[in-house]
Design a protein around this motif. Structure first.
Motif, mmCIF file in Angstrom:
data_model
loop_
_atom_site.group_PDB
_atom_site.id
_atom_site.type_symbol
_atom_site.label_atom_id
_atom_site.label_comp_id
_atom_site.label_asym_id
_atom_site.label_seq_id
_atom_site.Cartn_x
_atom_site.Cartn_y
_atom_site.Cartn_z
ATOM 1 N N THR A 103 0.832 -1.209 0.000
ATOM 2 C CA THR A 103 0.000 0.000 0.000
ATOM 3 C C THR A 103 0.863 1.254 0.000
ATOM 4 O O THR A 103 0.611 2.208 -0.760
ATOM 5 N N LYS A 104 1.883 1.272 0.832
ATOM 6 C CA LYS A 104 2.788 2.428 0.862
ATOM 7 C C LYS A 104 3.460 2.592 -0.499
ATOM 8 O O LYS A 104 3.615 3.716 -0.997
ATOM 9 N N ARG A 105 3.845 1.484 -1.107
ATOM 10 C CA ARG A 105 4.471 1.520 -2.420
ATOM 11 C C ARG A 105 3.536 2.179 -3.440
ATOM 12 O O ARG A 105 3.946 3.027 -4.234
ATOM 13 N N ALA A 106 2.272 1.795 -3.409
ATOM 14 C CA ALA A 106 1.307 2.358 -4.359
ATOM 15 C C ALA A 106 1.083 3.848 -4.121
ATOM 16 O O ALA A 106 1.048 4.643 -5.068
ATOM 17 N N VAL A 107 0.940 4.229 -2.851
ATOM 18 C CA VAL A 107 0.699 5.649 -2.525
ATOM 19 C C VAL A 107 1.911 6.485 -2.929
ATOM 20 O O VAL A 107 1.778 7.546 -3.557
ATOM 21 N N PHE A 108 3.099 6.027 -2.587
ATOM 22 C CA PHE A 108 4.314 6.777 -2.930
ATOM 23 C C PHE A 108 4.486 6.839 -4.449
ATOM 24 O O PHE A 108 4.896 7.867 -4.992
ATOM 25 N N GLY A 109 4.179 5.741 -5.128
ATOM 26 C CA GLY A 109 4.296 5.745 -6.579
ATOM 27 C C GLY A 109 3.428 6.822 -7.206
ATOM 28 O O GLY A 109 3.854 7.563 -8.099
ATOM 29 N N SER A 110 2.193 6.935 -6.728
ATOM 30 C CA SER A 110 1.279 7.942 -7.266
ATOM 31 C C SER A 110 1.799 9.356 -6.998
ATOM 32 O O SER A 110 1.808 10.215 -7.898
ATOM 33 N N ARG A 111 2.252 9.613 -5.783
ATOM 34 C CA ARG A 111 2.731 10.954 -5.427
ATOM 35 C C ARG A 111 4.007 11.317 -6.189
ATOM 36 O O ARG A 111 4.196 12.474 -6.591
ATOM 37 N N LEU A 112 4.868 10.347 -6.400
ATOM 38 C CA LEU A 112 6.111 10.616 -7.121
ATOM 39 C C LEU A 112 5.852 10.853 -8.599
ATOM 40 O O LEU A 112 6.519 11.670 -9.244
ATOM 41 N N ARG A 113 4.852 10.170 -9.165
ATOM 42 C CA ARG A 113 4.482 10.438 -10.558
ATOM 43 C C ARG A 113 3.977 11.869 -10.709
ATOM 44 O O ARG A 113 4.288 12.557 -11.688
ATOM 45 N N HIS A 114 3.206 12.321 -9.722
ATOM 46 C CA HIS A 114 2.700 13.700 -9.763
ATOM 47 C C HIS A 114 3.845 14.697 -9.659
ATOM 48 O O HIS A 114 3.711 15.849 -10.113
ATOM 49 N N ARG A 115 4.972 14.280 -9.085
ATOM 50 C CA ARG A 115 6.144 15.165 -8.997
ATOM 51 C C ARG A 115 6.997 15.091 -10.265
ATOM 52 O O ARG A 115 8.038 15.734 -10.336
ATOM 53 N N GLY A 116 6.555 14.298 -11.214
ATOM 54 C CA GLY A 116 7.243 14.280 -12.494
ATOM 55 C C GLY A 116 8.224 13.149 -12.706
ATOM 56 O O GLY A 116 8.957 13.151 -13.710
ATOM 57 N N PHE A 117 8.245 12.164 -11.827
ATOM 58 C CA PHE A 117 9.171 11.046 -12.001
ATOM 59 C C PHE A 117 8.528 9.976 -12.880
ATOM 60 O O PHE A 117 7.345 9.657 -12.753
ATOM 61 N N SER A 118 9.316 9.415 -13.761
ATOM 62 C CA SER A 118 8.824 8.442 -14.727
ATOM 63 C C SER A 118 8.800 7.041 -14.127
ATOM 64 O O SER A 118 9.375 6.779 -13.064
ATOM 65 N N GLU A 119 8.164 6.106 -14.847
ATOM 66 C CA GLU A 119 8.139 4.708 -14.398
ATOM 67 C C GLU A 119 9.559 4.147 -14.329
ATOM 68 O O GLU A 119 9.898 3.379 -13.427
ATOM 69 N N ALA A 120 10.389 4.514 -15.299
ATOM 70 C CA ALA A 120 11.775 4.023 -15.299
ATOM 71 C C ALA A 120 12.520 4.525 -14.070
ATOM 72 O O ALA A 120 13.318 3.795 -13.470
#
Length: 288
Positions: free
Chosen positions: A221-238
């Motif tokens: 769950t933490k992984r999913a939440v952090f992933g979403s927030r980091l994408r909003h900060r402009g970080f790519s999947e790679a």
């Protein structure tokens, strides 16, 4: 507990010792080149190991004879070769060349430089229960730990000699000063701090590409939440794929701090010796 090198240096203050060094190996051998053992004068217990078994017993016997002044054709230092086969009662199948030399207190400084193990840099963010357990677990392992927290008076007294304690506020500011090649573990007291540290690591990775392991403690769950927030900060999947979360060896599910620490320490060793064999990745499992 003092390291093997520290024990040797203390021993040399009062008596000489015979240093037994793995000079080279062929095929399968119990220890690698550079591994060493020291046999103190008298009946003191050997320090360190060259792999145990009958090879080590024979090496100890020869070392004690050299300390007693037994004559050898080659003099000192002496190099002897052992085949690790049936005649030695071992079945490794390879061979090892051992170097024997008698050392004393006059050589202590040179020995400290020569035998000091190569340490891998690790930044540990967080002085909580798991952080404390990790510092204890890593004490005998080849890591130099920079232990970082934003809170005052969080670090214990008497940390191992390879641990440096650092107060940083804001805590993520320390990321820019980490040495190249440093591995990072993130487990602060706050999810907000964790996110800021992760973002700082990804920014540095984008600019310099020199952090080989970025581990974040947490659940799916933490992984999913952090992933979403980091994408909003402009970080790519790679870029998110550089983060390992949860940390630790797959299949070890215990949540006691000591169990987590043992699992994470093993994962760090994997990243050093074989390349990372990771747990979950941010880009795994078809995350949105």
């Amino acid at each position: 507990m003092p390291s093997a090198l520290q024990q040797l240096l203390l021993t040399l203050r009062t008596a000489p010792a015979c240093l037994v060094l793995v000079e080279s190996t062929q095929g399968s051998a119990p220890r690698e080149s550079g591994a060493w053992m020291a046999v103190p004068a008298g009946n003191a217990r050997p320090i360190g190991t060259i792999g145990g078994g009958h090879l080590e017993l024979e090496a100890i016997t020869l070392a004690r004879n050299l300390l007693l002044g037994a004559r050898t054709d080659a003099g000192l230092p002496l190099v002897r070769r052992w085949a690790l086969g049936p005649s030695l009662g071992q079945c490794c199948g390879g061979a090892v060349n051992l170097r024997f030399e008698v050392v004393d207190a006059g050589q202590a400084t040179a020995l400290e430089r020569r035998l000091r193990p190569a340490l891998h840099e690790l930044a540990l963010f967080g002085g909580g229960h798991v952080g404390h357990a990790l510092v204890r677990a890593l004490a005998p392992l080849p890591f130099s730990v920079n232990w970082i927290d934003s809170r005052d008076s969080i670090f214990p007294q008497g940390v191992p000699p390879q641990v440096r304690c650092e107060h940083s506020d804001p805590v993520e500011a320390a990321v820019r000063y980490l040495p190249a090649g440093c591995r990072v573990l993130i487990m602060s007291f706050s999810h907000a701090e964790d996110l800021s540290i992760v973002a700082a690591c990804l920014k540095r990775q984008r600019e310099q590409g020199d952090l080989p392991f970025i581990g974040l403690i947490g659940s799916a769950t933490k992984r999913a939440v952090f992933g979403s927030r980091l994408r909003h900060r402009g970080f790519s999947e790679a870029e998110l794929a550089h983060i390992t979360c949860p940390i630790g060896i797959a299949g070890i599910t215990g949540k006691e701090p000591e169990v987590i620490a043992a699992s994470v320490a093993a994962q760090l060793l994997q990243s050093v010796y074989r390349g990372l064999e990771p747990g979950e990745k941010f880009a795994a499992k078809g995350m949105p």
